[in-house]
Design a protein around this motif. Sequence first.
Motif, PDB file in Angstrom:
ATOM      1  N   ALA A  67       0.830  -1.206   0.000  1.00  0.00           N
ATOM      2  CA  ALA A  67       0.000   0.000   0.000  1.00  0.00           C
ATOM      3  C   ALA A  67       0.869   1.262   0.000  1.00  0.00           C
ATOM      4  O   ALA A  67       0.591   2.213  -0.732  1.00  0.00           O
ATOM      5  N   GLU A  68       1.911   1.262   0.809  1.00  0.00           N
ATOM      6  CA  GLU A  68       2.803   2.430   0.868  1.00  0.00           C
ATOM      7  C   GLU A  68       3.460   2.693  -0.483  1.00  0.00           C
ATOM      8  O   GLU A  68       3.690   3.841  -0.853  1.00  0.00           O
ATOM      9  N   ALA A  69       3.746   1.623  -1.221  1.00  0.00           N
ATOM     10  CA  ALA A  69       4.379   1.755  -2.534  1.00  0.00           C
ATOM     11  C   ALA A  69       3.352   2.069  -3.629  1.00  0.00           C
ATOM     12  O   ALA A  69       3.736   2.401  -4.740  1.00  0.00           O
ATOM     13  N   GLY A  70       2.066   1.944  -3.314  1.00  0.00           N
ATOM     14  CA  GLY A  70       1.033   2.202  -4.313  1.00  0.00           C
ATOM     15  C   GLY A  70       1.099   1.231  -5.474  1.00  0.00           C
ATOM     16  O   GLY A  70       0.829   1.597  -6.612  1.00  0.00           O
ATOM     17  N   LYS A  71       1.430  -0.011  -5.181  1.00  0.00           N
ATOM     18  CA  LYS A  71       1.582  -1.023  -6.236  1.00  0.00           C
ATOM     19  C   LYS A  71       0.259  -1.294  -6.934  1.00  0.00           C
ATOM     20  O   LYS A  71      -0.797  -1.301  -6.321  1.00  0.00           O
ATOM     21  N   ARG A  72       0.343  -1.533  -8.251  1.00  0.00           N
ATOM     22  CA  ARG A  72      -0.795  -1.998  -9.041  1.00  0.00           C
ATOM     23  C   ARG A  72      -0.551  -3.470  -9.333  1.00  0.00           C
ATOM     24  O   ARG A  72       0.360  -3.804 -10.079  1.00  0.00           O
TER      25      ARG A  72
END
Length: 95
Positions: A67-72
């Motif tokens: 979530a912190e990395a904003g991964k897709r």
Amino acid sequence: PWFWSDQYELTLQMAGAAADDMMTVERQVGDDGLVLFHLDDAGRIAAASALGPASIAKEFKIAQKLAEAGKRIDPSSLRDPATKLKALLRGGRDE
């Protein structure tokens, strides 16, 4: 934002800010654990939450980092307990 709470034999943890209109992907962890991934309109992991025994903390920490990395990441990979979250942290799209 991040918080946790112990409720008898269960641990509840949340990271990020989930909204009602976000897509939620459920991932079963063992027999009695659950990790939820909350995806924004672009398909990025915006928040994560987990409920289960204390051992769920290991899976949650990785979910929090996603979530912190904003991964897709493809929701089917997030949902599949056979897919290692740590591998998704190293891979995945972070566009």
